[in-house]
Design an enzyme around this catalytic site. Structure first.
Site, PDB file in Angstrom:
ATOM      1  N   GLY A   1       0.811  -1.204   0.000  1.00 43.29           N
ATOM      2  CA  GLY A   1       0.000   0.000   0.000  1.00 43.29           C
ATOM      3  C   GLY A   1       0.846   1.256   0.000  1.00 43.29           C
ATOM      4  O   GLY A   1       1.875   1.317   0.673  1.00 43.29           O
TER       5      GLY A   1
ATOM      6  N   ARG B   1       1.262  -5.374  -5.699  1.00 45.69           N
ATOM      7  CA  ARG B   1       1.449  -6.605  -4.929  1.00 45.69           C
ATOM      8  C   ARG B   1       1.778  -7.721  -5.920  1.00 45.69           C
ATOM      9  O   ARG B   1       1.179  -7.802  -6.987  1.00 45.69           O
ATOM     10  CB  ARG B   1       0.198  -6.924  -4.116  1.00 45.69           C
TER      11      ARG B   1
ATOM     12  N   ASP C   1       4.806  -4.635   6.319  1.00 45.38           N
ATOM     13  CA  ASP C   1       5.375  -5.916   6.755  1.00 45.38           C
ATOM     14  C   ASP C   1       5.546  -6.914   5.609  1.00 45.38           C
ATOM     15  O   ASP C   1       6.536  -7.640   5.562  1.00 45.38           O
ATOM     16  CB  ASP C   1       4.548  -6.530   7.890  1.00 45.38           C
TER      17      ASP C   1
ATOM     18  N   THR D   1       4.124   2.724   5.726  1.00 46.91           N
ATOM     19  CA  THR D   1       2.739   2.282   5.894  1.00 46.91           C
ATOM     20  C   THR D   1       2.013   3.250   6.805  1.00 46.91           C
ATOM     21  O   THR D   1       2.567   3.673   7.835  1.00 46.91           O
ATOM     22  CB  THR D   1       2.656   0.861   6.485  1.00 46.91           C
TER      23      THR D   1
ATOM     24  N   ASP E   1      -0.354   2.504   8.680  1.00 42.69           N
ATOM     25  CA  ASP E   1      -0.908   1.779   9.823  1.00 42.69           C
ATOM     26  C   ASP E   1      -0.090   1.928  11.103  1.00 42.69           C
ATOM     27  O   ASP E   1      -0.608   1.683  12.195  1.00 42.69           O
ATOM     28  CB  ASP E   1      -1.027   0.286   9.490  1.00 42.69           C
TER      29      ASP E   1
ATOM     30  N   ASP F   1       2.149  -0.006  12.263  1.00 38.69           N
ATOM     31  CA  ASP F   1       2.122  -1.291  12.957  1.00 38.69           C
ATOM     32  C   ASP F   1       3.437  -2.051  12.927  1.00 38.69           C
ATOM     33  O   ASP F   1       3.467  -3.253  13.188  1.00 38.69           O
ATOM     34  CB  ASP F   1       1.002  -2.172  12.378  1.00 38.69           C
TER      35      ASP F   1
ATOM     36  N   ARG G   1      -6.092  -1.390   9.405  1.00 39.69           N
ATOM     37  CA  ARG G   1      -6.084  -2.852   9.318  1.00 39.69           C
ATOM     38  C   ARG G   1      -6.301  -3.462  10.703  1.00 39.69           C
ATOM     39  O   ARG G   1      -7.406  -3.392  11.218  1.00 39.69           O
ATOM     40  CB  ARG G   1      -4.795  -3.348   8.666  1.00 39.69           C
TER      41      ARG G   1
END
Length: 328
Positions: free
Chosen positions: A16, A77, A108, A131, A133, A135, A177
């Site tokens: 992403g 991807r 990740d 990212t 996120d 995370d 997410r």
């Protein structure tokens, strides 16, 4: 490990997109030029590596990209890269250009690809945490996270205008997410009535009681922030459940979605990306391979990729405590 002689470095973005990726590419390329390295852009991530969509970069390629969202190298991807055959094809293409090392910018999954590639073919790689996120462990903030939070807060502020005008209850779903970092930051920053994150399951009854309390306090608007992927369900599912308990509320649902990935990066993300782009090149030259460069307490740190993607990163309990106090 003794540092290898590195002369040519490939840069790619994968997974992403995130605001600040262009700034990270620019910084890595400029740092490469500073150290007399040849820099190559690998377009469309690992898929482009397999398709040999690889081009040498010059200063013109990175002019006026710092302020742009997205990634000029494009992203994709790649299912084929998940196979040994696909990675073999990618390796052969890299070797045809004489590329010695990689800078991989992504989340990740992207960093996992860099790790596998290093394990199988010994291609030195440094990952950068790109990212929204937030995370990945090994960094206080990921590239794009700050911009995504600002985008969410700006959108929520506008939603509050209409919520107040009509005494409405809005459920606003934000991205992240399986992580609630955007939700908690956007929730505190926009004075949300409640914040529902994947890390905690909030019973509908608890949420309903909080909203009833706010009604008694004559609050003119209520906005509930819901992180996607939460244990309590989607924003629409939660709104439907609350409606059964509070039928007198005029309830609306807004899903911010990919809006949060776009736009010019904030000054924070530009600075973070720039520092990490330079750190990637200098790390490669110092023999730091199979690691992710991040920032902790405003200092560059290098964390093994496996640790960065496997170790859980949790929302700060203090942030949750503050959010609870401010929403009463």
């Amino acid at each position: 490990m003794e540092p290898k002689s590195i002369k040519k470095v490939g840069v790619l973005t994968s997974g992403g997109d995130a605001p600040g990726m262009n700034a990270a590419i620019r910084a890595a390329v400029r740092a490469g030029f500073y150290y007399n390295l040849e820099m190559y852009g690998i377009y469309r991530g690992y898929e482009g590596m397999i398709q040999n969509d690889i081009k040498k970069l010059d200063s013109k390629n990175i002019t006026h990209v710092l302020e742009r969202g997205g990634t000029f190298l494009k992203s994709a991807r790649s299912e084929e890269f998940r196979t040994p055959e696909g990675r073999r094809k990618a390796y052969e293409n890299l070797m045809s250009h004489g590329i010695d090392a990689l800078v991989v910018i992504g989340g990740d999954g992207s960093l996992t690809g860099a790790h596998l590639f290093y394990q199988e073919y010994g291609v030195p790689a440094i990952g950068l945490p790109g990212t929204i996120d937030n995370d990945l462990s090994g960094t206080d903030s990921t590239i794009g996270f700050d911009t995504a939070c600002n985008t969410a807060i700006e959108a929520i502020d506008k939603i509050r205008d209409t919520a107040t005008s009509h005494d409405r209850l809005f459920f606003v779903e934000v991205m992240g997410r399986d992580a609630g970092f955007i939700a908690i930051n956007a929730g505190i920053g926009s004075a949300a009535a409640a914040i529902l994150i994947p890390e905690n399951k909030t019973p509908i009854e608890t949420l309903v009681e909080k909203l009833k309390t706010r009604t008694k306090a004559k609050k003119t608007s209520n906005i509930v922030i819901v992180a996607e992927g939460g244990k309590s369900g989607s924003a629409q599912e939660i709104a439907d459940k609350v409606k059964k308990h509070l039928p007198y509320y005029d309830i609306k649902v807004t899903i911010l979605g990919h809006l949060q990935r776009g736009g010019a990066p904030t000054s924070f993300d530009r600075l973070l990306s720039s520092k990490l782009g330079v750190a990637a090149i200098e790390g490669l030259m110092a023999g730091k391979y199979d690691v992710m460069a991040g920032m902790i307490n405003n200092k560059v740190v290098y964390t093994p990729i496996v640790k960065a993607i496997v170790d859980d990163k949790y929302v700060d309990e203090e942030d949750l405590r503050v959010a609870n106090i401010l929403s009463t």
